[in-house]
Scaffold this motif. Structure first.
Motif, PDB file in Angstrom:
ATOM      1  N   ASP A 125      44.659  37.070  46.112  1.00 29.90           N
ATOM      2  CA  ASP A 125      43.572  38.054  46.030  1.00 29.90           C
ATOM      3  C   ASP A 125      43.498  38.909  47.284  1.00 29.90           C
ATOM      4  O   ASP A 125      43.332  40.128  47.214  1.00 29.90           O
ATOM      5  N   LYS A 136      30.504  25.591  36.340  1.00 30.53           N
ATOM      6  CA  LYS A 136      31.853  26.141  36.543  1.00 30.53           C
ATOM      7  C   LYS A 136      31.978  26.549  38.003  1.00 30.53           C
ATOM      8  O   LYS A 136      31.229  27.410  38.466  1.00 30.53           O
ATOM      9  N   ALA A 154      34.372  28.121  39.751  1.00 32.95           N
ATOM     10  CA  ALA A 154      35.158  29.304  40.155  1.00 32.95           C
ATOM     11  C   ALA A 154      34.314  30.388  40.822  1.00 32.95           C
ATOM     12  O   ALA A 154      34.616  30.852  41.922  1.00 32.95           O
ATOM     13  N   ARG A 155      33.203  30.766  40.178  1.00 26.30           N
ATOM     14  CA  ARG A 155      32.386  31.852  40.704  1.00 26.30           C
ATOM     15  C   ARG A 155      31.710  31.454  42.024  1.00 26.30           C
ATOM     16  O   ARG A 155      31.655  32.242  42.974  1.00 26.30           O
ATOM     17  N   GLU A 160      32.884  29.361  44.155  1.00 21.30           N
ATOM     18  CA  GLU A 160      33.915  29.346  45.200  1.00 21.30           C
ATOM     19  C   GLU A 160      34.158  30.750  45.730  1.00 21.30           C
ATOM     20  O   GLU A 160      34.322  30.942  46.941  1.00 21.30           O
ATOM     21  N   ARG A 161      34.133  31.749  44.833  1.00 23.67           N
ATOM     22  CA  ARG A 161      34.312  33.146  45.277  1.00 23.67           C
ATOM     23  C   ARG A 161      33.160  33.561  46.186  1.00 23.67           C
ATOM     24  O   ARG A 161      33.359  34.199  47.207  1.00 23.67           O
ATOM     25  N   GLU A 216      32.206  18.568  43.136  1.00 22.45           N
ATOM     26  CA  GLU A 216      31.964  18.652  41.687  1.00 22.45           C
ATOM     27  C   GLU A 216      30.534  18.216  41.394  1.00 22.45           C
ATOM     28  O   GLU A 216      29.907  17.543  42.218  1.00 22.45           O
TER      29      GLU A 216
END
Lengths: 235, 235
Positions: free
Chosen positions: A18, A117, A119-120, A122-123, A142
């Motif tokens: 990225d 979730k 992913a978001r 972590e961003r 988690e």
């Protein structure tokens, strides 16, 4: 300072996919341009682009600064994710800005959100870490069931915020005693259940209060993060 | 506790138009039902519906509790609205939950937002005040030019957060000295200009820091609000 996220590979520093795209395609960085790259583990690398590949941009390792932007204490927040994800995402961003080392999403009896979730989040963690010039990327665990979590907490002094009946000390007082390197647990919209609070006390976790203001879950979480910061700078 | 917003009128308490609609149409409250109504000035009224009109619902005045849910200090935040309104709205909600008496949106040299529609912020103020069971609705001022504002600040001890060069003391230390009933000024994304900081000092406003973390405007604003809360409960 413009900061990129990457990792050391031999005598080079590589940008993540990225970040390579951002540097090369968006910011039009090219061979010879100097970049600052942090690895989220406390290292800040400085070097010049030798390969402006849009997916794996590589720079020379001219300079490394260790323990860069390190949080002077290690604060761990264990919190039940809010039903509305925006509120949790907001908390994560602000917690990183003020200073946090680890976030554990908790699955509690009264939790309305039972899946998460990462992913978001972590961003958001990464962009807030870059934006606030922190050297270390906080750890995101988690979604962990309450019972499992309280059994793990034997190393770090751990405190549980609870609005119901029971013995509770203001968090800042506990931190004056233990320092800011602690873990604080914050419950879901419906708070922890009395059974959960009892179980936590039995596991050696101490009850705390953030004052008698009625705060939403994410506000209480941030108040705990900021209490750690404030107690640290007042000492 | 379910709370409605209204005002005393003679020997009755009237709900505002929105609250009447909410109580009568949405919650289907009818004549004889008991309601708790707060006037945002520290009075909590309890009574029973005598007129369930969907636009001006009236209740009897059976009980009044004065100084209900009053903030034990009076904290004033003067802050440059963020470019992104969501960030300001978020700050307003959280500031009310933790405790605030007055918010002045500031128009500064580096302000990216030069107009501000108060309607939405007022709705957020009211719902956060109800949700967090505060008795007093914080005052929301109009967007005020920086120079005008600093000339008004001669009554309350006022502090200005600034990231540039200059003499600054940690806010919590200033609050230990002056208490939590103070005013704190927070600048826009680009911070106050050196000229503005100088002008503030000349006007008798003192420079403060919130620690060396790099925070966004709204995060710094909330950190100031929470510092006031924490200093108050630690004293």
């Amino acid at each position: 300072m413009q900061l990129f996220y990457g990792y050391k590979e031999g005598d080079r520093v590589m940008l993540s996919e990225d970040e390579s795209k951002h540097a090369v395609k968006v910011l039009r960085k090219s061979v010879g341009d100097e970049l600052n790259v942090f690895d989220g583990k406390g290292n800040l690398y400085t070097g010049r682009i030798i390969d402006n590949h849009p997916k794996h941009c590589g720079i020379t390792l001219d300079k490394v600064e260790e323990n860069w932007g390190a949080l002077p204490y290690s604060f761990h927040l264990a919190i039940a994710p809010t039903k509305n994800m925006d509120r949790l995402e907001w908390l994560v961003e602000k917690a990183v800005e003020i200073g946090i080392s680890r976030i554990t999403p908790l699955l509690c009896e009264h939790s309305e959100r039972k899946v998460l979730k990462p992913a978001r989040l972590e961003r958001i963690l990464l962009s807030a870490t870059k934006q606030s010039l922190k050297g270390t990327l906080p750890q995101l665990d988690e979604l962990t069931p309450f019972k499992e979590f309280i059994q793990q907490q034997n190393a770090t002094p751990t405190f549980i915020g609870y609005c119901g009946e029971g013995t509770k000390t203001p968090l800042h007082m506990k931190m004056r005693e233990h320092g800011s390197s602690v873990c604080v647990m914050i419950g879901p919209e419906g708070d922890f259940s009395p059974t959960e609070f009892e179980a936590a006390l039995k596991a050696g976790i101490q009850g705390i209060t953030l004052g008698d203001q009625r705060m939403r879950t994410e506000t209480a979480g941030l108040a705990a993060v900021h209490t750690a910061h404030l107690v640290h700078i007042s000492q």
